[in-house]
Design a protein around this motif. Structure first.
Motif, PDB file in Angstrom:
ATOM      1  N   GLY A 100       7.109   1.174  -4.485  1.00 52.35           N
ATOM      2  CA  GLY A 100       5.806   0.521  -4.322  1.00 52.35           C
ATOM      3  C   GLY A 100       5.738  -0.321  -3.055  1.00 52.35           C
ATOM      4  N   ASP A 133      -7.363   1.191  -4.869  1.00 50.01           N
ATOM      5  CA  ASP A 133      -6.042   1.428  -5.462  1.00 50.01           C
ATOM      6  C   ASP A 133      -5.060   2.114  -4.512  1.00 50.01           C
ATOM      7  N   ARG A 156       5.344   1.922  -0.096  1.00 53.27           N
ATOM      8  CA  ARG A 156       3.962   2.412  -0.029  1.00 53.27           C
ATOM      9  C   ARG A 156       3.023   1.324   0.495  1.00 53.27           C
ATOM     10  N   GLN A 157       3.221   0.100   0.004  1.00 53.62           N
ATOM     11  CA  GLN A 157       2.404  -1.033   0.446  1.00 53.62           C
ATOM     12  C   GLN A 157       2.620  -1.277   1.942  1.00 53.62           C
ATOM     13  N   PRO A 169      -0.201  -0.785  -4.179  1.00 51.23           N
ATOM     14  CA  PRO A 169       0.326  -0.908  -5.535  1.00 51.23           C
ATOM     15  C   PRO A 169       0.423  -2.344  -6.045  1.00 51.23           C
ATOM     16  N   THR A 195       5.118  -7.595 -11.713  1.00 51.51           N
ATOM     17  CA  THR A 195       5.546  -6.282 -12.190  1.00 51.51           C
ATOM     18  C   THR A 195       7.015  -6.337 -12.599  1.00 51.51           C
TER      19      THR A 195
END
Length: 186
Positions: A75, A133, A78-79, A136, A64
């Motif tokens: 991200g 999903d 969040r992961q 991320p 990314t």
């Protein structure tokens, strides 16, 4: 409210207690249970041998590269939140976050097979989270069971609970090999 009587003393004591509880919650969020035990004196500063299962997860953020630093950190957070939640369900403890990698420790409380099964259930849950999903980034994993040396390591006022040894190194090498595959691999 500024009072110079027993009620004022009670309010000061109550506010101090509330601050202490907030600090405790912050510490619980910021450090591993091993580090908390070390701070409480429950972990040997000279090290001890322990049987554990190590799960090292790598988030594949290189794929990314066009994203901003803020987007990548958002991200990763969040992961990490999802990894932490899923590992905690299986009594796994995040020992370290090393860049985009997460070192999880599953203690052999009921034997090696039990710890390995809990780590595998965590991996299965991560695979489901990937297909749904909720993660991320793609990830890779290295898993290995064996003996580690655990304890508080450091100098002066900078000490950290850690696990070291061939078991950790083997999990790291396996994660590195798995990271070269095009899909999430263990």
């Amino acid at each position: 409210i500024d009072r110079n009587d027993e009620v004022g003393d009670l309010m000061i004591a109550f506010n101090a207690m509330a601050r202490g509880l907030e600090e405790r919650q912050l510490i619980r969020r910021m450090v591993s249970s091993g580090a908390r035990q070390g701070a409480e004196g429950a972990v040997s500063s000279s090290g001890e041998y322990r049987d554990v299962t190590i799960l090292l997860l790598g988030s594949r953020i290189a794929e990314t590269a066009g994203n901003s630093a803020a987007t990548l950190f958002q991200g990763l957070n969040r992961q990490l939140a999802e990894v932490s939640r899923l590992a905690a369900l299986e009594q796994g403890d995040i020992d370290k976050v090393i860049g985009e990698k997460v070192l999880l420790v599953f203690s052999h409380t009921s034997g090696e097979a039990d710890a390995a099964q809990r780590a595998l259930r965590t991996l299965e849950a991560l695979a489901r989270a990937t297909t749904e999903d909720r993660l991320p980034f793609l990830w890779s994993a290295g898993l290995h069971s064996g003996v580690v040396i655990s304890g508080c390591l450091g100098a002066g006022n900078r000490q950290d609970f850690t696990v070291i040894g061939d078991t950790v190194n083997t999990a790291a090498r396996l994660e590195s090999l798995a990271g070269k595959a095009p899909e999430p691999h263990v």
